[in-house]
Design a protein around this motif. Structure first.
Motif, PDB file in Angstrom:
ATOM      1  N   ASP A 153     -11.289  -0.026   1.267  1.00  0.00           N
ATOM      2  CA  ASP A 153     -11.141   0.620  -0.046  1.00  0.00           C
ATOM      3  C   ASP A 153      -9.705   0.499  -0.551  1.00  0.00           C
ATOM      4  O   ASP A 153      -9.468   0.251  -1.740  1.00  0.00           O
ATOM      5  CB  ASP A 153     -11.527   2.095   0.039  1.00  0.00           C
ATOM      6  CG  ASP A 153     -13.016   2.285   0.271  1.00  0.00           C
ATOM      7  OD1 ASP A 153     -13.765   1.303   0.086  1.00  0.00           O
ATOM      8  OD2 ASP A 153     -13.418   3.400   0.648  1.00  0.00           O
ATOM      9  N   ALA A 154      -8.742   0.689   0.366  1.00  0.00           N
ATOM     10  CA  ALA A 154      -7.335   0.615  -0.041  1.00  0.00           C
ATOM     11  C   ALA A 154      -6.965  -0.787  -0.491  1.00  0.00           C
ATOM     12  O   ALA A 154      -6.276  -0.977  -1.499  1.00  0.00           O
ATOM     13  CB  ALA A 154      -6.438   1.053   1.111  1.00  0.00           C
ATOM     14  N   GLU A 162      -1.900   6.010   1.283  1.00  0.00           N
ATOM     15  CA  GLU A 162      -2.987   5.150   1.740  1.00  0.00           C
ATOM     16  C   GLU A 162      -2.763   4.724   3.185  1.00  0.00           C
ATOM     17  O   GLU A 162      -3.705   4.645   3.980  1.00  0.00           O
ATOM     18  CB  GLU A 162      -3.102   3.914   0.834  1.00  0.00           C
ATOM     19  CG  GLU A 162      -3.558   4.215  -0.573  1.00  0.00           C
ATOM     20  CD  GLU A 162      -5.003   4.688  -0.623  1.00  0.00           C
ATOM     21  OE1 GLU A 162      -5.741   4.450   0.345  1.00  0.00           O
ATOM     22  OE2 GLU A 162      -5.389   5.312  -1.620  1.00  0.00           O
ATOM     23  N   ALA A 174      -9.063  -3.098  -1.632  1.00  0.00           N
ATOM     24  CA  ALA A 174      -9.760  -3.375  -2.892  1.00  0.00           C
ATOM     25  C   ALA A 174      -9.025  -2.733  -4.068  1.00  0.00           C
ATOM     26  O   ALA A 174      -8.870  -3.349  -5.129  1.00  0.00           O
ATOM     27  CB  ALA A 174     -11.201  -2.863  -2.823  1.00  0.00           C
ATOM     28  N   GLY A 175      -8.581  -1.506  -3.890  1.00  0.00           N
ATOM     29  CA  GLY A 175      -7.837  -0.837  -4.954  1.00  0.00           C
ATOM     30  C   GLY A 175      -6.534  -1.545  -5.263  1.00  0.00           C
ATOM     31  O   GLY A 175      -6.145  -1.681  -6.428  1.00  0.00           O
ATOM     32  N   GLN A 176      -5.864  -2.008  -4.206  1.00  0.00           N
ATOM     33  CA  GLN A 176      -4.600  -2.714  -4.421  1.00  0.00           C
ATOM     34  C   GLN A 176      -4.816  -4.037  -5.141  1.00  0.00           C
ATOM     35  O   GLN A 176      -4.026  -4.451  -5.978  1.00  0.00           O
ATOM     36  CB  GLN A 176      -3.911  -2.955  -3.073  1.00  0.00           C
ATOM     37  CG  GLN A 176      -2.453  -3.340  -3.161  1.00  0.00           C
ATOM     38  CD  GLN A 176      -1.603  -2.221  -3.733  1.00  0.00           C
ATOM     39  OE1 GLN A 176      -2.042  -1.087  -3.833  1.00  0.00           O
ATOM     40  NE2 GLN A 176      -0.388  -2.549  -4.138  1.00  0.00           N
ATOM     41  N   LEU A 193       0.847  -1.188   0.000  1.00  0.00           N
ATOM     42  CA  LEU A 193       0.000   0.000   0.000  1.00  0.00           C
ATOM     43  C   LEU A 193       0.884   1.240   0.000  1.00  0.00           C
ATOM     44  O   LEU A 193       1.868   1.308   0.748  1.00  0.00           O
ATOM     45  CB  LEU A 193      -0.907   0.015   1.226  1.00  0.00           C
ATOM     46  CG  LEU A 193      -1.992  -1.067   1.276  1.00  0.00           C
ATOM     47  CD1 LEU A 193      -2.747  -0.970   2.584  1.00  0.00           C
ATOM     48  CD2 LEU A 193      -2.947  -0.926   0.100  1.00  0.00           C
ATOM     49  N   ARG A 200      -7.215  -4.642  -7.293  1.00  0.00           N
ATOM     50  CA  ARG A 200      -7.467  -4.328  -8.706  1.00  0.00           C
ATOM     51  C   ARG A 200      -6.155  -4.062  -9.443  1.00  0.00           C
ATOM     52  O   ARG A 200      -5.942  -4.553 -10.558  1.00  0.00           O
ATOM     53  CB  ARG A 200      -8.395  -3.120  -8.821  1.00  0.00           C
ATOM     54  CG  ARG A 200      -9.835  -3.404  -8.455  1.00  0.00           C
ATOM     55  CD  ARG A 200     -10.741  -2.248  -8.880  1.00  0.00           C
ATOM     56  NE  ARG A 200     -10.415  -1.020  -8.160  1.00  0.00           N
ATOM     57  CZ  ARG A 200     -10.948  -0.679  -6.992  1.00  0.00           C
ATOM     58  NH1 ARG A 200     -11.828  -1.460  -6.409  1.00  0.00           N
ATOM     59  NH2 ARG A 200     -10.624   0.470  -6.414  1.00  0.00           N
ATOM     60  N   GLU A 201      -5.291  -3.283  -8.805  1.00  0.00           N
ATOM     61  CA  GLU A 201      -4.014  -2.974  -9.443  1.00  0.00           C
ATOM     62  C   GLU A 201      -3.158  -4.216  -9.608  1.00  0.00           C
ATOM     63  O   GLU A 201      -2.527  -4.430 -10.657  1.00  0.00           O
ATOM     64  CB  GLU A 201      -3.267  -1.934  -8.605  1.00  0.00           C
ATOM     65  CG  GLU A 201      -1.946  -1.490  -9.224  1.00  0.00           C
ATOM     66  CD  GLU A 201      -1.222  -0.472  -8.371  1.00  0.00           C
ATOM     67  OE1 GLU A 201       0.007  -0.317  -8.561  1.00  0.00           O
ATOM     68  OE2 GLU A 201      -1.868   0.161  -7.520  1.00  0.00           O
ATOM     69  N   SER A 227      -4.390  -6.292 -12.480  1.00  0.00           N
ATOM     70  CA  SER A 227      -3.955  -5.742 -13.772  1.00  0.00           C
ATOM     71  C   SER A 227      -2.505  -6.105 -14.063  1.00  0.00           C
ATOM     72  O   SER A 227      -2.156  -6.483 -15.188  1.00  0.00           O
ATOM     73  CB  SER A 227      -4.124  -4.224 -13.782  1.00  0.00           C
ATOM     74  OG  SER A 227      -5.473  -3.862 -13.637  1.00  0.00           O
TER      75      SER A 227
END
Length: 313
Positions: A87-88, A70, A90-92, A66, A94-95, A98
């Motif tokens: 949220d942090a 964050e 979940a964003g990580q 993170l 997703r990244e 990818s």
């Protein structure tokens, strides 16, 4: 917790308890993540009892990769709902997903080059070098937009593109990478044939084409079920829906004469069989059974229509 009389500890003792270096503690302190309780007359940092747990939490969050920003937001979260942390994370995720997708495509592309005969490597390198990682479907969408009737409703265009443009698999095999690269080359090369007479769909106009493609989507789904069962083309519900889509778009009735006329029109349509062959290769996993595409479903329905009109004649 700490041995000192005031319950505070120095930077070295805190680092030792946390199993990190003094440099690490100083780094987090300088960025405001690990507040100091005080400083000695000589300027040495002193930390309170909560510093150890806070430092351990910082380490855990950083182990998850993170970003510092964050981590600060999570540490500063006043309520205890954990929403900032959720949220942090979940964003990580997703990244990370990818990045993993990019790595899987690169691995499959490397295996493609490694496993091919030496004489084919230059061509394959040229093909895969023209495709972004992760691969973009934008060139395929542009290809189809050039074929669709002008001023066709945006919702109908989007529905058509969803069916016609394959999504690259997240974990491809080398053959799928090669097929997508060839599909990219097929849709981006100069193509004089696009200036030839347009498909029968264009004769219905923009609104009629929207009606037509909506009906064809249902007919293709029915035909796809027959293809999965290895059924030979035959007249039935799928063919009736196929013809009804064209009849509705043209504002006419489904009659034997219309079916003969339609069979002739569709036989004269521009063919892009190679596109659908490559789509099949892209969406079929290694060792998997080929899935029907709108192209293969169309061919099945057209064969059924040809057989029916020939028998009637």
């Amino acid at each position: 917790m700490f041995a000192s009389h005031d319950g505070l500890c120095g930077i070295g003792e805190l680092a030792e308890h946390a199993g990190v270096t003094v440099k690490t503690v100083r780094f987090y302190s300088d960025r405001g993540l690990l507040p100091e309780a005080s400083r000695t007359v000589g300027g040495h940092r002193r930390y309170g009892p909560d510093a150890l747990e806070r430092l351990r939490l910082i380490r855990s969050l950083r182990t998850l990769d993170l970003p510092i920003a964050e981590v600060r937001r999570i540490l500063d979260e006043e309520d205890e709902t954990g929403s900032v942390l959720e949220d942090a994370v979940a964003g990580q995720l997703r990244e990370l997903g990818s990045r993993l997708r990019v790595l899987r495509w690169r691995e499959a592309a490397l295996r493609l080059v490694q496993e091919c005969p030496p004489g084919e490597r230059a061509d394959r390198l040229r093909l895969i070098g023209a495709v972004t990682t992760p691969p973009s479907t934008a060139p395929l969408a542009r290809f189809w937009r050039s074929w669709l009737p002008p001023r066709m409703p945006a919702r109908s265009v989007a529905a058509f593109l969803e069916a016609a443009v394959p999504q690259p698999p997240d974990d491809p095999g080398p053959a799928q990478v090669l097929a997508f690269a060839r599909l990219h080359a097929f849709t981006t090369r100069p193509c004089p044939d696009r200036e030839q007479p347009q498909p029968a769909a264009h004769r219905a106009g923009a609104r009629g084409a929207a009606v037509l493609y909506a009906g064809l989507a249902e007919a293709y789904e029915l035909a796809g079920a027959q293809l999965r069962q290895d059924r030979e083309p035959y007249p039935g519900e799928a063919l009736d829906g196929f013809v009804a889509a064209y009849a509705g778009a043209y504002g006419t009735r489904d009659t034997p004469d219309f079916r003969r006329l339609l069979a002739g029109q569709l036989a004269a349509d521009p063919r892009i069989d190679r596109y659908w062959e490559l789509v099949t290769e892209v969406i079929t996993p290694p060792g998997g059974r080929p899935e029907p595409t709108p192209g293969s479903a169309h061919d099945w329905l057209l064969a059924a229509l040809d057989a029916q009109t020939a028998a009637a004649a």
